[in-house]
Design a protein around this motif. Structure first.
Motif, mmCIF file in Angstrom:
data_model
loop_
_atom_site.group_PDB
_atom_site.id
_atom_site.type_symbol
_atom_site.label_atom_id
_atom_site.label_comp_id
_atom_site.label_asym_id
_atom_site.label_seq_id
_atom_site.Cartn_x
_atom_site.Cartn_y
_atom_site.Cartn_z
ATOM 1 N N ARG A 159 0.812 -1.219 0.000
ATOM 2 C CA ARG A 159 0.000 0.000 0.000
ATOM 3 C C ARG A 159 0.843 1.267 0.000
ATOM 4 O O ARG A 159 0.339 2.348 -0.286
ATOM 5 C CB ARG A 159 -0.918 0.024 1.225
ATOM 6 C CG ARG A 159 -1.931 -1.079 1.267
ATOM 7 C CD ARG A 159 -2.945 -0.838 2.350
ATOM 8 N NE ARG A 159 -2.324 -0.616 3.658
ATOM 9 C CZ ARG A 159 -3.010 -0.304 4.748
ATOM 10 N NH1 ARG A 159 -4.312 -0.162 4.682
ATOM 11 N NH2 ARG A 159 -2.390 -0.133 5.909
ATOM 12 N N ARG A 163 0.085 5.322 -1.639
ATOM 13 C CA ARG A 163 -0.046 6.413 -0.677
ATOM 14 C C ARG A 163 1.090 7.426 -0.811
ATOM 15 O O ARG A 163 0.885 8.624 -0.681
ATOM 16 C CB ARG A 163 -0.094 5.838 0.739
ATOM 17 C CG ARG A 163 -1.321 4.974 0.971
ATOM 18 C CD ARG A 163 -1.452 4.538 2.408
ATOM 19 N NE ARG A 163 -2.678 3.769 2.612
ATOM 20 C CZ ARG A 163 -3.135 3.396 3.787
ATOM 21 N NH1 ARG A 163 -2.462 3.712 4.891
ATOM 22 N NH2 ARG A 163 -4.259 2.705 3.894
ATOM 23 N N ILE A 273 -4.368 1.067 -6.339
ATOM 24 C CA ILE A 273 -5.137 1.542 -5.190
ATOM 25 C C ILE A 273 -6.318 0.621 -4.915
ATOM 26 O O ILE A 273 -6.590 0.259 -3.759
ATOM 27 C CB ILE A 273 -5.606 2.986 -5.429
ATOM 28 C CG1 ILE A 273 -4.400 3.929 -5.485
ATOM 29 C CG2 ILE A 273 -6.563 3.430 -4.331
ATOM 30 C CD1 ILE A 273 -4.762 5.362 -5.761
ATOM 31 N N GLU A 277 -5.842 -1.290 -1.405
ATOM 32 C CA GLU A 277 -6.646 -0.663 -0.368
ATOM 33 C C GLU A 277 -7.907 -1.445 -0.014
ATOM 34 O O GLU A 277 -8.523 -1.154 1.016
ATOM 35 C CB GLU A 277 -7.057 0.753 -0.801
ATOM 36 C CG GLU A 277 -5.908 1.738 -0.925
ATOM 37 C CD GLU A 277 -5.298 2.101 0.422
ATOM 38 O OE1 GLU A 277 -5.904 1.791 1.453
ATOM 39 O OE2 GLU A 277 -4.199 2.677 0.430
ATOM 40 N N ASN A 316 -12.827 2.882 4.242
ATOM 41 C CA ASN A 316 -11.527 3.339 3.754
ATOM 42 C C ASN A 316 -11.711 4.582 2.881
ATOM 43 O O ASN A 316 -12.291 4.504 1.797
ATOM 44 C CB ASN A 316 -10.868 2.216 2.940
ATOM 45 C CG ASN A 316 -9.429 2.510 2.607
ATOM 46 O OD1 ASN A 316 -9.096 3.593 2.173
ATOM 47 N ND2 ASN A 316 -8.571 1.525 2.802
ATOM 48 N N ARG A 318 -9.566 6.373 1.111
ATOM 49 C CA ARG A 318 -8.820 6.356 -0.157
ATOM 50 C C ARG A 318 -9.541 5.503 -1.197
ATOM 51 O O ARG A 318 -9.640 5.887 -2.363
ATOM 52 C CB ARG A 318 -7.409 5.823 0.085
ATOM 53 C CG ARG A 318 -6.582 6.674 1.030
ATOM 54 C CD ARG A 318 -5.229 6.026 1.304
ATOM 55 N NE ARG A 318 -4.456 6.807 2.252
ATOM 56 C CZ ARG A 318 -4.565 6.684 3.573
ATOM 57 N NH1 ARG A 318 -5.405 5.796 4.073
ATOM 58 N NH2 ARG A 318 -3.837 7.428 4.381
ATOM 59 N N LEU A 319 -10.047 4.364 -0.755
ATOM 60 C CA LEU A 319 -10.790 3.503 -1.681
ATOM 61 C C LEU A 319 -12.077 4.175 -2.124
ATOM 62 O O LEU A 319 -12.448 4.106 -3.300
ATOM 63 C CB LEU A 319 -11.083 2.161 -1.000
ATOM 64 C CG LEU A 319 -11.860 1.136 -1.815
ATOM 65 C CD1 LEU A 319 -11.102 0.772 -3.081
ATOM 66 C CD2 LEU A 319 -12.142 -0.111 -0.982
#
Length: 388
Positions: A159, A163, A273, A277, A316, A318-319
């Motif tokens: 990950r 990031r 991602i 993620e 999450n 970011r997801l």
């Protein structure tokens, strides 16, 4: 026999003998507060350990077991709970290596708290709350709290690329905007710091009143360009590592993530991602997938009131952000897919309105479809695949 109003009620003893010593850890940089509840005792004990002192922590655990053994004449295992926070998962891995320790990491937001406007909050109160939560969870109450799945070091490391790239991109945007802002104050509007001839064009610039860029301003911009060029180099290095990870020919996780690249409209960054993620995890159904991304609906129902509050955003981030962005791109690159037809039909039903709420619904459906594709090989209906 009824109890009179002036007669003190006897306190009902809480059953605490569940075959283990329950321990909660409140972690800080300087001190770790250990709260424990042992069989045969109704009071919680508290012990302070120096932050990061693993030997001291295990010594405290051994003392707790010895005291419980002297009280009940039995050597109990430990059930340890801690909140997911800045310490990450390393301590959970250390504890999980011991056969007599059952380690859990809980999502702090999943624990029910008092709804008073001003509620007391201390490490002592939080430690007791964690003990009660893990005891309820062990008794079979799944909604008492939500435990975090302990990731492997490889899953965590994979990950890092996505990031880190996101952080570098944000820094690049900052420096680009800084340079443009400095020049805009001098009447210069057409300078692009990301062009390859950025330094040559800087020498040719003229201000709005016809002057060359002043000496100190040019020096400041040159230093900004130095930092910008360093960022561009680092972004290329991260992207090269990402592409090498995705191109590995094996049955490992990177190879499974590379299957997302076969779908038109999904590039290396999105594929990395999406998989690192979220899609690397095991889910039982599509509802769990949507809940993990925070795209599950949040109904509000009480009596005759029944309305929808939107997505929960309890997953999450970011997801979730990536899926919303991908949903917009899906409409452009997959115009003949069943999901695109579903979206357009819903928009037409509402006379072209509610695009933003419906794009979130599309993101939820698309994530479930991608999960089925990665885990079971089910191709999305009507989706166009890339040519070899």
């Amino acid at each position: 026999m009824p109890v009179k109003a002036d007669q003190p009620q006897a306190h009902t003893a809480t059953p605490v003998d569940l075959g283990a010593i329950f321990v909660s850890l409140e972690l800080s940089k300087s001190t770790w507060l250990v709260t424990a509840l042992s069989p045969g005792s109704e009071k919680m004990s508290r012990h302070a350990v120096t932050g990061g002192d693993i030997a001291g922590l295990f010594s405290c655990f051994a003392t707790l077991r010895q005291k419980a053994q002297r009280r009940v004449d039995k050597l109990y295992p430990l059930v340890v709970i801690q909140e997911a926070g800045l310490d990450g998962f390393w301590l959970g891995r250390v504890l999980s290596k011991e056969t007599w320790i059952e380690s859990h990491i809980v999502e702090a937001a999943s624990i029910a708290m008092p709804r008073r406007h001003r509620r007391a909050k201390t490490d002592r109160i939080d430690g007791e709350t964690l003990i009660r939560a893990v005891m309820a969870w062990k008794r079979g109450e799944p909604r008492a709290c939500s435990m975090v799945k302990l990731r492997t070091p490889e899953e965590e490391d994979n990950r890092r690329l996505g990031r880190e790239r996101k952080t570098l991109i944000a820094e690049r945007v900052f420096h680009v905007n800084r340079i443009k802002g400095l020049l805009f104050s001098q009447g210069i509007r057409d300078y692009e710091p990301l062009r390859r001839d950025r330094r040559q064009r800087l020498e040719e610039l003229r201000t709005g009143d016809g002057r060359i860029v002043s000496k100190h301003l040019r020096a400041e911009i040159c230093r900004e360009l130095d930092r910008l060029e360093l960022l561009l180099t680092q972004i290329k290095a991260v992207e090269a590592e990402r592409d090498a990870l995705m191109s590995r020919e094996s049955t490992s996780a990177p190879a499974r993530a590379a299957t997302l690249l076969r779908i038109k409209g999904i590039g290396p960054e999105f594929a990395t991602i999406l998989y690192s993620e979220g899609l690397f995890r095991h889910f039982d159904n599509r509802r769990q997938v949507a809940a993990y991304a925070g795209l599950a609906p949040s109904p509000w129902q009480s009596g005759n009131v029944n309305r929808e509050q939107g997505v929960s955003k309890a997953g999450n981030p970011r997801l979730r952000a990536t899926m919303v962005e991908l949903a917009w791109l899906w409409l452009r690159h997959q115009p003949n897919s069943a999901l695109t037809f579903w979206f357009k039909e819903r928009i037409a039903r509402n006379s072209g309105r509610l695009k933003r709420p419906m794009i979130v619904a599309l993101a939820r459906k698309l994530l479930a479809a991608l999960w089925k594709y990665v885990s079971s090989g089910v191709v999305i209906e009507g989706a166009v695949m890339k040519t070899a």
